[in-house]
Design an enzyme around this catalytic site. Structure first.
Site, PDB file in Angstrom:
ATOM      1  N   ASN A  15       0.859  -1.181   0.000  1.00 11.14           N
ATOM      2  CA  ASN A  15       0.000   0.000   0.000  1.00 11.14           C
ATOM      3  C   ASN A  15       0.896   1.231   0.000  1.00 11.14           C
ATOM      4  O   ASN A  15       1.535   1.531   1.005  1.00 11.14           O
ATOM      5  CB  ASN A  15      -0.882  -0.054   1.263  1.00 11.14           C
ATOM      6  CG  ASN A  15      -1.698   1.202   1.468  1.00 11.14           C
ATOM      7  OD1 ASN A  15      -1.772   2.064   0.577  1.00 11.14           O
ATOM      8  ND2 ASN A  15      -2.315   1.319   2.632  1.00 11.14           N
ATOM      9  N   LYS A  17       0.022   4.250  -0.098  1.00  2.00           N
ATOM     10  CA  LYS A  17      -0.633   5.402   0.565  1.00  2.00           C
ATOM     11  C   LYS A  17      -0.436   6.663  -0.295  1.00  2.00           C
ATOM     12  O   LYS A  17      -0.473   6.570  -1.521  1.00  2.00           O
ATOM     13  CB  LYS A  17      -0.084   5.560   1.977  1.00  2.00           C
ATOM     14  CG  LYS A  17      -0.166   4.239   2.763  1.00  2.00           C
ATOM     15  CD  LYS A  17       0.115   4.380   4.218  1.00  2.00           C
ATOM     16  CE  LYS A  17       0.004   3.012   4.894  1.00  2.00           C
ATOM     17  NZ  LYS A  17       0.183   3.064   6.331  1.00  2.00           N
ATOM     18  N   HIS A  99      -9.186   0.901   5.813  1.00  2.24           N
ATOM     19  CA  HIS A  99      -7.857   1.104   6.408  1.00  2.24           C
ATOM     20  C   HIS A  99      -7.996   2.037   7.611  1.00  2.24           C
ATOM     21  O   HIS A  99      -8.816   2.954   7.592  1.00  2.24           O
ATOM     22  CB  HIS A  99      -6.906   1.693   5.365  1.00  2.24           C
ATOM     23  CG  HIS A  99      -5.486   1.692   5.836  1.00  2.24           C
ATOM     24  ND1 HIS A  99      -5.002   2.627   6.715  1.00  2.24           N
ATOM     25  CD2 HIS A  99      -4.462   0.841   5.592  1.00  2.24           C
ATOM     26  CE1 HIS A  99      -3.737   2.352   6.980  1.00  2.24           C
ATOM     27  NE2 HIS A  99      -3.381   1.272   6.310  1.00  2.24           N
ATOM     28  N   GLU A 101      -6.348   4.444   8.538  1.00  3.58           N
ATOM     29  CA  GLU A 101      -6.184   5.877   8.230  1.00  3.58           C
ATOM     30  C   GLU A 101      -7.468   6.464   7.659  1.00  3.58           C
ATOM     31  O   GLU A 101      -7.746   7.650   7.831  1.00  3.58           O
ATOM     32  CB  GLU A 101      -4.989   6.053   7.271  1.00  3.58           C
ATOM     33  CG  GLU A 101      -3.670   5.853   8.021  1.00  3.58           C
ATOM     34  CD  GLU A 101      -2.550   5.253   7.198  1.00  3.58           C
ATOM     35  OE1 GLU A 101      -2.602   5.307   5.959  1.00  3.58           O
ATOM     36  OE2 GLU A 101      -1.610   4.710   7.818  1.00  3.58           O
ATOM     37  N   GLU A 169      -4.749  -5.333  10.928  1.00  9.54           N
ATOM     38  CA  GLU A 169      -3.711  -4.320  11.091  1.00  9.54           C
ATOM     39  C   GLU A 169      -3.906  -3.601  12.419  1.00  9.54           C
ATOM     40  O   GLU A 169      -4.717  -2.660  12.503  1.00  9.54           O
ATOM     41  CB  GLU A 169      -3.791  -3.299   9.958  1.00  9.54           C
ATOM     42  CG  GLU A 169      -3.629  -3.892   8.579  1.00  9.54           C
ATOM     43  CD  GLU A 169      -3.048  -2.887   7.604  1.00  9.54           C
ATOM     44  OE1 GLU A 169      -1.984  -3.158   7.069  1.00  9.54           O
ATOM     45  OE2 GLU A 169      -3.662  -1.822   7.422  1.00  9.54           O
ATOM     46  N   GLY A 175       3.226   1.761  10.775  1.00 13.73           N
ATOM     47  CA  GLY A 175       4.221   2.825  10.620  1.00 13.73           C
ATOM     48  C   GLY A 175       5.026   3.129  11.859  1.00 13.73           C
ATOM     49  O   GLY A 175       5.722   4.146  11.914  1.00 13.73           O
ATOM     50  N   SER A 214       3.986  -2.601  10.101  1.00 13.44           N
ATOM     51  CA  SER A 214       5.445  -2.684  10.274  1.00 13.44           C
ATOM     52  C   SER A 214       6.050  -3.997   9.787  1.00 13.44           C
ATOM     53  O   SER A 214       7.025  -4.484  10.359  1.00 13.44           O
ATOM     54  CB  SER A 214       5.825  -2.407  11.737  1.00 13.44           C
ATOM     55  OG  SER A 214       5.484  -1.080  12.093  1.00 13.44           O
TER      56      SER A 214
HETATM   57  P1  PGA Z   1       3.320  -0.041   7.536  1.00  8.63           P
HETATM   58  O1  PGA Z   1       1.812   0.191   7.062  1.00  8.63           O
HETATM   59  O2  PGA Z   1       3.797  -1.314   6.881  1.00  8.63           O
HETATM   60  O3  PGA Z   1       4.066   1.164   7.065  1.00  8.63           O
HETATM   61  O4  PGA Z   1       3.289  -0.176   9.030  1.00  8.63           O
HETATM   62  C1  PGA Z   1       0.938  -0.885   6.945  1.00  8.63           C
HETATM   63  C2  PGA Z   1      -0.392  -0.425   6.435  1.00  8.63           C
HETATM   64  O5  PGA Z   1      -0.856   0.665   6.796  1.00  8.63           O
HETATM   65  O6  PGA Z   1      -1.032  -1.153   5.652  1.00  8.63           O
END
Ligand code: PGA
Length: 254
Positions: A15, A17, A99, A101, A169, A175, A214
């Site tokens: 992803n 983003k 997601h 976010e 997740e 992140g 992560s």
């Molecule tokens: P990340 O994000 O691997 O940077 O932790 C995962 C995600 O949001 O799908």
């Protein structure tokens, strides 16, 4: 405990983003070139601005291309939004919905996620439906309850093993460089598997369950070999081909 059938093919999806310009397409090309006989599905989900170009470069290859989020309606007066049909038209194979976010920064509720997943299905696309608890919810011992509630509310009746992937997740792991222990991941995935089998019967055993948060080359082997973990949703480590390919190599020995 029901386990996913061994025939289920893992999926590793990246992803991007809100990252990437046309210059970044070279990373997708490098991923495409390295796939060979890799024993898993591989997908990149760029921002919508790069969807068409990435779909073109992935055409005829093993690389799948997905989109990030969609509106639940087909068309209309929704400035700035994109429908699932438009994303399909641009070359998307899948859409990430729910997601954290989007849930946090755009107030997407379970019912919105369900409508978006249904829109993806309506457009003939796969929905990658994300769930996961916050740090506070985990501290309060609510992890399984949150995942249960999100799954119950976010899955449309159109779900099949072919058109839906669930990504667990934990919000606090996204992140941050933090990851749950293997046994914590196993417990959540086992519960998701149990719920899917309860809701969908036999097909629930083959709906792919990804772990996200992560994931990087160094932890991919451990995280992606946990029971009922059928792949990963990768954020930061999907932006550069070398990092993303390191995950595939360590998890599946490519
Ligand atoms: P990340 O994000 O691997 O940077 O932790 C995962 C995600 O949001 O799908």
């Amino acid at each position: 405990m029901p386990h996913v059938a061994p025939s289920v093919r893992p999926l590793v999806a990246g992803n991007w983003k809100m990252n990437g310009t046309r210059q970044s397409l070279g990373e997708a090309e490098a991923v495409r070139e390295a796939l060979g006989d890799i024993p898993c599905d591989v997908m990149l989900c760029p921002p919508a601005t790069l969807l068409g170009a990435m779909a073109t470069l992935a055409s005829g290859s093993r690389l799948q291309v997905g989109a990030q989020d969609c509106h639940d309606r087909t068309s209309g007066a929704f400035t700035g939004d994109l429908s699932a049909e438009m994303l399909a038209d641009a070359g998307a194979f899948a859409i990430i919905v729910g997601h954290s976010e989007r849930r946090t920064l755009h107030s997407d509720r379970d019912r919105d996620v369900r409508a978006k997943a249904a829109a993806a299905h309506r457009a003939g696309l796969m929905a990658i439906i994300c769930v996961g608890e916050t740090a506070g919810e985990r501290r309060a011992g609510l992890t399984l309850a949150v995942v249960q509630r999100q799954l119950a509310g976010s899955l449309p009746p159109t779900v099949t093993p072919a058109n839906t992937v669930i990504a667990y997740e934990p919000v606090w792991a996204i992140g941050t460089g933090l990851t749950p222990t293997s046994s914590d991941v196993a417990a959540v995935h086992a519960e998701m598997r149990r719920l899917l089998c309860e809701q969908f019967g036999e097909p629930g055993a083959t709906i792919r369950l990804l772990y996200g948060g992560s994931v990087k080359a160094a932890n991919a082997h451990e995280l992606l070999n946990i029971a009922d973990v059928n792949g990963a949703l990768v954020g930061g480590a999907s932006l550069l081909a070398a990092d993303f390919l390191g995950i595939l190599k360590n998890a599946y020995g490519v």
